[in-house]
Design an enzyme around this catalytic site. Structure first.
Site, mmCIF file in Angstrom:
data_model
loop_
_atom_site.group_PDB
_atom_site.id
_atom_site.type_symbol
_atom_site.label_atom_id
_atom_site.label_comp_id
_atom_site.label_asym_id
_atom_site.label_seq_id
_atom_site.Cartn_x
_atom_site.Cartn_y
_atom_site.Cartn_z
ATOM 1 N N THR A 216 18.049 -89.602 38.897
ATOM 2 C CA THR A 216 17.157 -90.099 39.945
ATOM 3 C C THR A 216 17.573 -89.486 41.274
ATOM 4 O O THR A 216 18.750 -89.488 41.623
ATOM 5 C CB THR A 216 17.214 -91.640 40.010
ATOM 6 O OG1 THR A 216 16.843 -92.135 38.721
ATOM 7 C CG2 THR A 216 16.285 -92.192 41.071
ATOM 8 N N CYS B 198 47.767 -77.982 51.616
ATOM 9 C CA CYS B 198 48.949 -78.674 51.109
ATOM 10 C C CYS B 198 48.672 -79.136 49.687
ATOM 11 O O CYS B 198 47.972 -80.101 49.473
ATOM 12 C CB CYS B 198 49.275 -79.859 51.993
ATOM 13 S SG CYS B 198 50.868 -80.588 51.640
ATOM 14 N N ASN C 223 34.458 -69.786 55.426
ATOM 15 C CA ASN C 223 34.710 -71.090 56.031
ATOM 16 C C ASN C 223 35.994 -71.143 56.845
ATOM 17 O O ASN C 223 36.146 -72.002 57.695
ATOM 18 C CB ASN C 223 34.724 -72.189 54.960
ATOM 19 C CG ASN C 223 35.539 -71.819 53.747
ATOM 20 O OD1 ASN C 223 35.272 -70.813 53.092
ATOM 21 N ND2 ASN C 223 36.537 -72.606 53.442
ATOM 22 N N GLN D 206 28.398 -72.375 54.869
ATOM 23 C CA GLN D 206 28.771 -72.296 56.287
ATOM 24 C C GLN D 206 27.694 -71.623 57.141
ATOM 25 O O GLN D 206 27.566 -71.926 58.321
ATOM 26 C CB GLN D 206 30.090 -71.524 56.447
ATOM 27 C CG GLN D 206 31.304 -72.264 55.920
ATOM 28 C CD GLN D 206 31.688 -73.487 56.746
ATOM 29 O OE1 GLN D 206 31.424 -73.559 57.943
ATOM 30 N NE2 GLN D 206 32.301 -74.464 56.100
ATOM 31 N N SER E 184 24.764 -77.043 51.832
ATOM 32 C CA SER E 184 25.242 -78.425 51.793
ATOM 33 C C SER E 184 24.847 -79.169 53.062
ATOM 34 O O SER E 184 24.963 -78.620 54.164
ATOM 35 C CB SER E 184 26.761 -78.422 51.648
ATOM 36 O OG SER E 184 27.253 -79.736 51.678
ATOM 37 N N HIS F 249 26.201 -81.859 54.657
ATOM 38 C CA HIS F 249 27.175 -82.358 55.640
ATOM 39 C C HIS F 249 27.793 -81.274 56.499
ATOM 40 O O HIS F 249 28.538 -81.571 57.434
ATOM 41 C CB HIS F 249 28.251 -83.211 54.959
ATOM 42 C CG HIS F 249 29.284 -82.451 54.182
ATOM 43 N ND1 HIS F 249 30.526 -82.196 54.692
ATOM 44 C CD2 HIS F 249 29.260 -81.898 52.952
ATOM 45 C CE1 HIS F 249 31.234 -81.528 53.786
ATOM 46 N NE2 HIS F 249 30.485 -81.338 52.719
ATOM 47 N N GLY G 161 27.441 -78.672 48.110
ATOM 48 C CA GLY G 161 27.713 -77.247 47.979
ATOM 49 C C GLY G 161 28.514 -76.908 46.729
ATOM 50 O O GLY G 161 28.236 -75.915 46.056
ATOM 51 N N SER G 162 29.503 -77.726 46.414
ATOM 52 C CA SER G 162 30.347 -77.427 45.247
ATOM 53 C C SER G 162 29.509 -77.433 43.966
ATOM 54 O O SER G 162 29.666 -76.553 43.113
ATOM 55 C CB SER G 162 31.469 -78.459 45.122
ATOM 56 O OG SER G 162 32.280 -78.437 46.266
#
Ligand SMILES: *Cc1c(COP(=O)(O)O)cnc(C)c1O
Length: 392
Positions: free
Chosen positions: A238, A326, A152, A180, A200, A202, A72-73
């Site tokens: 590839t 963080c 998200n 999302q 994305s 995952h 996604g990024s």
């Protein structure tokens, strides 16, 4: 290990067994390079084509409009940077929102350093983009509007069709980060006037490190990775054949199970939200009550520190996420929670729980009891809470 209750599916999801099974032969047996000429490589090439077709069908797009990326990024970076470059002669103004993923926000900041102007739209208290503000932000030199399909953190789903209409009436390209939303809500790129869309693997029970950018035919977009002729000369390298096969399988599963799965998730999500709001005092729900992702709940608990809450939930085997990121030792409250108007101290006490198809009512009951216990304990240690109770 004690039972794990995984409620962080917005961060990543479990790879579905069917996805694993579909991928394995492309590691073990059919490892040919899809660009090679012999029949053996043709098996890999065919697998790519089939995955592309599945994905295109899921979006009502054409196969040659799907470009595989490493997630996604990358797709977000590509959409913004390549559009900025290809349309610079028309203008250097881009519109996005304050609640985007950092893959968009930080790319926007990068483009600002290169001399582009970026407008970051506000959202209302539920996290919805204000359409009148969007209309006012449009200028003759605006080349791109990028608004995420669903957030998200707080799960709010945007009025994507209306935004697409506004963009197209003005002849401006429209990109949406649907990482999302894809697999959770039906998407039709024509109906919603979407020119580019990021997704994305995952986030929808597919493998990590694979995703795609949908680019509508006719959109001028530059190569993102220079090299070989893969992805119609726009993204060299590839192909990640097993990943692409896994992504295709994940999309097929997500589409086929969408109705039933999301109905079940919504029911459990609402059960979770209702119980927490009723049984834990001084608590609010962040995001829109109904117009939100079927698996997302996001709460703020007054007089509670989000990081402590997460650590104590972890001791009970519960995986969640807080609204704080963080960064280098300092706890910054989430930009999304600040954008919906939460004061810092409330934003700091936030918890995101995102369900999966495997989440059960028993899991939710356990989680609610755990939250009640932990919030009571943390508040009992808070001088602010003590003062508040004395005064009320
Ligand atoms: C996870 C996520 C991304 C990044 O996707 P990756 O595949 O992890 O690079 C981008 N946008 C949103 C909204 C996300 O949730």
């Amino acid at each position: 290990m004690k039972k794990l209750i995984y409620l962080d599916n917005a961060a990543t999801t479990k790879t579905a067994p069917e996805v694993m099974e579909a991928m394995i032969p492309y590691f073990t047996e059919y490892y040919g390079n899809p660009s090679s000429v012999y029949d053996f490589a043709g098996i890999s090439k065919k697998a790519l084509d089939e995955s592309r077709e599945t994905i295109a069908n899921a979006l009502h797009a054409k196969e040659n409009e799907i470009y595989f990326t490493a997630g996604g990024s990358e797709a977000d970076n590509w959409a913004l940077k390549a559009t900025a470059e290809a349309y610079a002669a028309k203008g250097k103004h881009i519109i996005t929102t304050k609640i985007e993923h950092h893959a968009i926000l930080h790319t926007g900041e990068y483009l600002e350093k290169l001399g582009y102007e970026v407008t970051y739209l506000d959202v209302d208290e539920f996290g919805v983009v204000k359409l009148d503000q969007l209309k006012k932000a449009i200028r003759p030199d605006t080349i791109l509007i990028s608004v995420m399909f669903a957030n998200n953190e707080i799960g709010t789903i945007q009025p994507i069709k209306e935004i697409g209409e506004i963009a197209h009436e003005q002849g401006i390209l429209f990109h949406t980060d649907a990482v999302q939303a894809f697999g959770q809500v039906p998407i039709d790129v024509d109906e919603y006037h979407i020119d580019m869309l990021s997704a994305s693997g995952h986030k929808l029970n597919g493998p990590k490190g694979i995703g795609f950018l949908y680019i509508r035919k006719g959109v001028k977009i530059r190569s993102f990775v220079h090299g070989g002729a893969q992805e119609r000369k726009r993204r060299a390298g590839t192909e990640n054949v097993p990943g692409i096969v896994g992504l295709g399988k994940a999309v097929e599963l997500a589409v086929n199970t969408m109705e039933e799965r999301t109905a079940k998730e919504k029911e459990l999500r609402d059960y979770l939200i209702d119980r927490v709001l009723k049984e834990v005092p001084y608590t609010r729900l962040n995001g829109h009550r109904t117009n939100r992702l079927p698996n997302n709940a996001n709460f703020s608990f007054q007089f509670v520190e989000g990081e402590s809450l997460l650590i104590m939930l972890d001791m009970d085997g519960i995986c969640g996420s807080s609204g704080s990121a963080c960064t280098s030792g300092s706890l910054d409250p989430s930009h999304v929670l600040l954008a919906i108007g939460l004061p810092h101290e409330i934003a700091h006490g936030s918890l995101r729980l995102t369900l999966s198809a495997e989440t059960t009512k028993e899991d939710i009951d356990f989680v609610v009891e755990s939250i009640k216990k932990i919030v009571t304990k943390l508040r009992s240690m808070s001088p602010l809470y003590e003062d508040f109770i004395k005064q009320n």
